[in-house]
Design a protein around this motif. Structure first.
Motif, PDB file in Angstrom:
ATOM      1  N   TYR A  92      45.437  17.092  46.070  1.00 34.56           N
ATOM      2  CA  TYR A  92      45.024  18.094  45.078  1.00 34.56           C
ATOM      3  C   TYR A  92      44.018  17.475  44.106  1.00 34.56           C
ATOM      4  O   TYR A  92      42.960  18.047  43.834  1.00 34.56           O
ATOM      5  CB  TYR A  92      46.261  18.617  44.334  1.00 34.56           C
ATOM      6  CG  TYR A  92      45.972  19.730  43.361  1.00 34.56           C
ATOM      7  CD1 TYR A  92      45.929  21.055  43.792  1.00 34.56           C
ATOM      8  CD2 TYR A  92      45.759  19.479  42.014  1.00 34.56           C
ATOM      9  CE1 TYR A  92      45.672  22.093  42.901  1.00 34.56           C
ATOM     10  CE2 TYR A  92      45.508  20.504  41.113  1.00 34.56           C
ATOM     11  CZ  TYR A  92      45.462  21.811  41.567  1.00 34.56           C
ATOM     12  OH  TYR A  92      45.209  22.826  40.676  1.00 34.56           O
ATOM     13  N   ARG A  93      44.336  16.287  43.588  1.00 28.41           N
ATOM     14  CA  ARG A  93      43.448  15.620  42.633  1.00 28.41           C
ATOM     15  C   ARG A  93      42.136  15.208  43.293  1.00 28.41           C
ATOM     16  O   ARG A  93      41.074  15.258  42.679  1.00 28.41           O
ATOM     17  CB  ARG A  93      44.141  14.407  42.014  1.00 28.41           C
ATOM     18  CG  ARG A  93      45.396  14.733  41.191  1.00 28.41           C
ATOM     19  CD  ARG A  93      45.099  15.642  40.013  1.00 28.41           C
ATOM     20  NE  ARG A  93      44.192  15.056  39.075  1.00 28.41           N
ATOM     21  CZ  ARG A  93      44.528  14.482  37.938  1.00 28.41           C
ATOM     22  NH1 ARG A  93      45.776  14.443  37.562  1.00 28.41           N
ATOM     23  NH2 ARG A  93      43.607  13.963  37.151  1.00 28.41           N
ATOM     24  N   LYS A 150      39.979  18.246  43.358  1.00 29.64           N
ATOM     25  CA  LYS A 150      39.399  18.505  42.047  1.00 29.64           C
ATOM     26  C   LYS A 150      38.219  17.577  41.785  1.00 29.64           C
ATOM     27  O   LYS A 150      37.169  18.014  41.301  1.00 29.64           O
ATOM     28  CB  LYS A 150      40.460  18.353  40.951  1.00 29.64           C
ATOM     29  CG  LYS A 150      41.472  19.486  40.953  1.00 29.64           C
ATOM     30  CD  LYS A 150      42.498  19.326  39.857  1.00 29.64           C
ATOM     31  CE  LYS A 150      41.864  19.695  38.544  1.00 29.64           C
ATOM     32  NZ  LYS A 150      42.835  19.789  37.446  1.00 29.64           N
ATOM     33  N   ARG A 176      34.091  18.640  41.371  1.00 30.57           N
ATOM     34  CA  ARG A 176      33.288  18.387  40.167  1.00 30.57           C
ATOM     35  C   ARG A 176      31.853  18.070  40.553  1.00 30.57           C
ATOM     36  O   ARG A 176      30.911  18.477  39.874  1.00 30.57           O
ATOM     37  CB  ARG A 176      33.904  17.272  39.321  1.00 30.57           C
ATOM     38  CG  ARG A 176      35.021  17.770  38.422  1.00 30.57           C
ATOM     39  CD  ARG A 176      35.385  16.770  37.347  1.00 30.57           C
ATOM     40  NE  ARG A 176      35.974  15.548  37.852  1.00 30.57           N
ATOM     41  CZ  ARG A 176      37.262  15.389  38.143  1.00 30.57           C
ATOM     42  NH1 ARG A 176      38.094  16.394  37.992  1.00 30.57           N
ATOM     43  NH2 ARG A 176      37.708  14.235  38.583  1.00 30.57           N
ATOM     44  N   GLY A 180      42.835  22.050  45.130  1.00 29.91           N
ATOM     45  CA  GLY A 180      42.180  21.309  44.051  1.00 29.91           C
ATOM     46  C   GLY A 180      40.721  21.701  43.895  1.00 29.91           C
ATOM     47  O   GLY A 180      40.220  21.840  42.776  1.00 29.91           O
ATOM     48  N   ALA A 206      40.583  25.109  42.144  1.00 30.56           N
ATOM     49  CA  ALA A 206      40.903  24.993  40.718  1.00 30.56           C
ATOM     50  C   ALA A 206      39.711  24.463  39.944  1.00 30.56           C
ATOM     51  O   ALA A 206      39.362  24.989  38.879  1.00 30.56           O
ATOM     52  CB  ALA A 206      42.110  24.082  40.525  1.00 30.56           C
ATOM     53  N   SER A 207      39.061  23.457  40.470  1.00 29.59           N
ATOM     54  CA  SER A 207      37.927  22.848  39.773  1.00 29.59           C
ATOM     55  C   SER A 207      36.708  23.780  39.738  1.00 29.59           C
ATOM     56  O   SER A 207      36.026  23.874  38.710  1.00 29.59           O
ATOM     57  CB  SER A 207      37.560  21.520  40.447  1.00 29.59           C
ATOM     58  OG  SER A 207      36.636  20.814  39.667  1.00 29.59           O
ATOM     59  N   THR A 260      37.399  26.399  37.153  1.00 35.08           N
ATOM     60  CA  THR A 260      37.273  25.789  35.832  1.00 35.08           C
ATOM     61  C   THR A 260      35.810  25.676  35.432  1.00 35.08           C
ATOM     62  O   THR A 260      35.432  25.985  34.302  1.00 35.08           O
ATOM     63  CB  THR A 260      37.953  24.400  35.820  1.00 35.08           C
ATOM     64  OG1 THR A 260      39.356  24.583  36.043  1.00 35.08           O
ATOM     65  CG2 THR A 260      37.727  23.666  34.510  1.00 35.08           C
ATOM     66  N   LYS A 315      40.254  25.921  31.722  1.00 33.67           N
ATOM     67  CA  LYS A 315      41.046  25.235  32.751  1.00 33.67           C
ATOM     68  C   LYS A 315      41.781  26.219  33.654  1.00 33.67           C
ATOM     69  O   LYS A 315      42.466  27.119  33.179  1.00 33.67           O
ATOM     70  CB  LYS A 315      42.035  24.288  32.095  1.00 33.67           C
ATOM     71  CG  LYS A 315      42.731  23.388  33.074  1.00 33.67           C
ATOM     72  CD  LYS A 315      43.233  22.148  32.398  1.00 33.67           C
ATOM     73  CE  LYS A 315      43.975  21.264  33.350  1.00 33.67           C
ATOM     74  NZ  LYS A 315      43.185  20.703  34.396  1.00 33.67           N
ATOM     75  N   ASP A 343      44.103  26.464  37.509  1.00 28.21           N
ATOM     76  CA  ASP A 343      44.880  25.822  38.564  1.00 28.21           C
ATOM     77  C   ASP A 343      44.824  26.718  39.787  1.00 28.21           C
ATOM     78  O   ASP A 343      44.510  27.909  39.685  1.00 28.21           O
ATOM     79  CB  ASP A 343      46.347  25.650  38.147  1.00 28.21           C
ATOM     80  CG  ASP A 343      46.528  24.604  37.059  1.00 28.21           C
ATOM     81  OD1 ASP A 343      45.811  23.588  37.078  1.00 28.21           O
ATOM     82  OD2 ASP A 343      47.397  24.809  36.196  1.00 28.21           O
ATOM     83  N   SER A 378      48.219  20.192  33.736  1.00 32.73           N
ATOM     84  CA  SER A 378      48.650  19.832  35.093  1.00 32.73           C
ATOM     85  C   SER A 378      49.715  20.769  35.654  1.00 32.73           C
ATOM     86  O   SER A 378      50.556  20.363  36.433  1.00 32.73           O
ATOM     87  CB  SER A 378      49.168  18.400  35.126  1.00 32.73           C
ATOM     88  OG  SER A 378      48.210  17.507  34.652  1.00 32.73           O
TER      89      SER A 378
END
Length: 179
Positions: free
Chosen positions: A55-56, A59, A63, A131, A134-135, A138, A144, A146, A171
């Motif tokens: 997931y991270r 993200k 980006r 992820g 979500a990003s 955002t 933010k 999710d 988170s």
């Protein structure tokens, strides 16, 4: 602006370096089986923690992907449409996203390459794409978000479906992962 024949993304190679034309970013290509093999290694080492790592990673990946969004249009919908086009061109499946309201959206992916068929991770498996979504949300909405996969091919669904929602706590998506 949208991706059309006159401004489509092209690839060029020079001395072993492959770049795309939209951002002049260096890219690499690897197969879905290689992606799955990398994920298998993560799950072998980190068990359920691999879901959070994926997931991270999604993200973080998004980006950089978000840098292309301003070049694809000025409205939120044109940015979403541009992301969908980029994702399809990258082989991420047949993606359909729709805004539900200013705090939520839904994406359905047919033939997602991020599906992992493992008995030890639960009924959903596309944590990397969660992820990414979500990003991207955002970045588009400047607040933010999710994302959580609610249906997955890994569990016998016909497609993968994601709910994207404004974050209610830091988170919160990671806490909701079915670990």
């Amino acid at each position: 602006m949208t991706l059309t024949e006159q401004n489509e993304i092209t690839l060029r190679e020079q001395d072993g370096v492959l770049r795309e034309s939209l951002l002049n970013s260096r890219i690499m290509v690897f197969s879905c089986s290689a992606y799955r093999s990398m994920c298998d290694e993560l799950y072998e080492q980190f068990q359920s923690g691999a879901s959070v790592i994926l997931y991270r990673m999604g993200k973080g990946f998004a980006r950089k992907l978000s840098a292309a969004i301003p070049k694809l249009g000025g409205t939120k919908q044109s940015a979403i449409d541009g992301f969908v086009q980029l994702a399809k061109m990258a082989g991420w499946g047949d993606i359909h996203c729709r805004i539900l309201d200013e705090t939520s959206a839904e994406c359905v992916v047919h033939r997602s390459p991020f599906v992992l068929h493992r008995t030890d991770i639960g009924r959903t498996s596309c944590y990397f794409l969660s992820g990414v979504l979500a990003s991207i949300a955002t970045d588009i909405y400047k607040k933010k978000f999710d994302a959580q996969e609610v249906e997955c091919l890994a569990d016998g669904s016909n497609n993968c479906r994601f709910k994207i929602h404004e974050a209610t706590e830091p988170s919160s998506a990671i806490h909701k992962l079915k670990l």
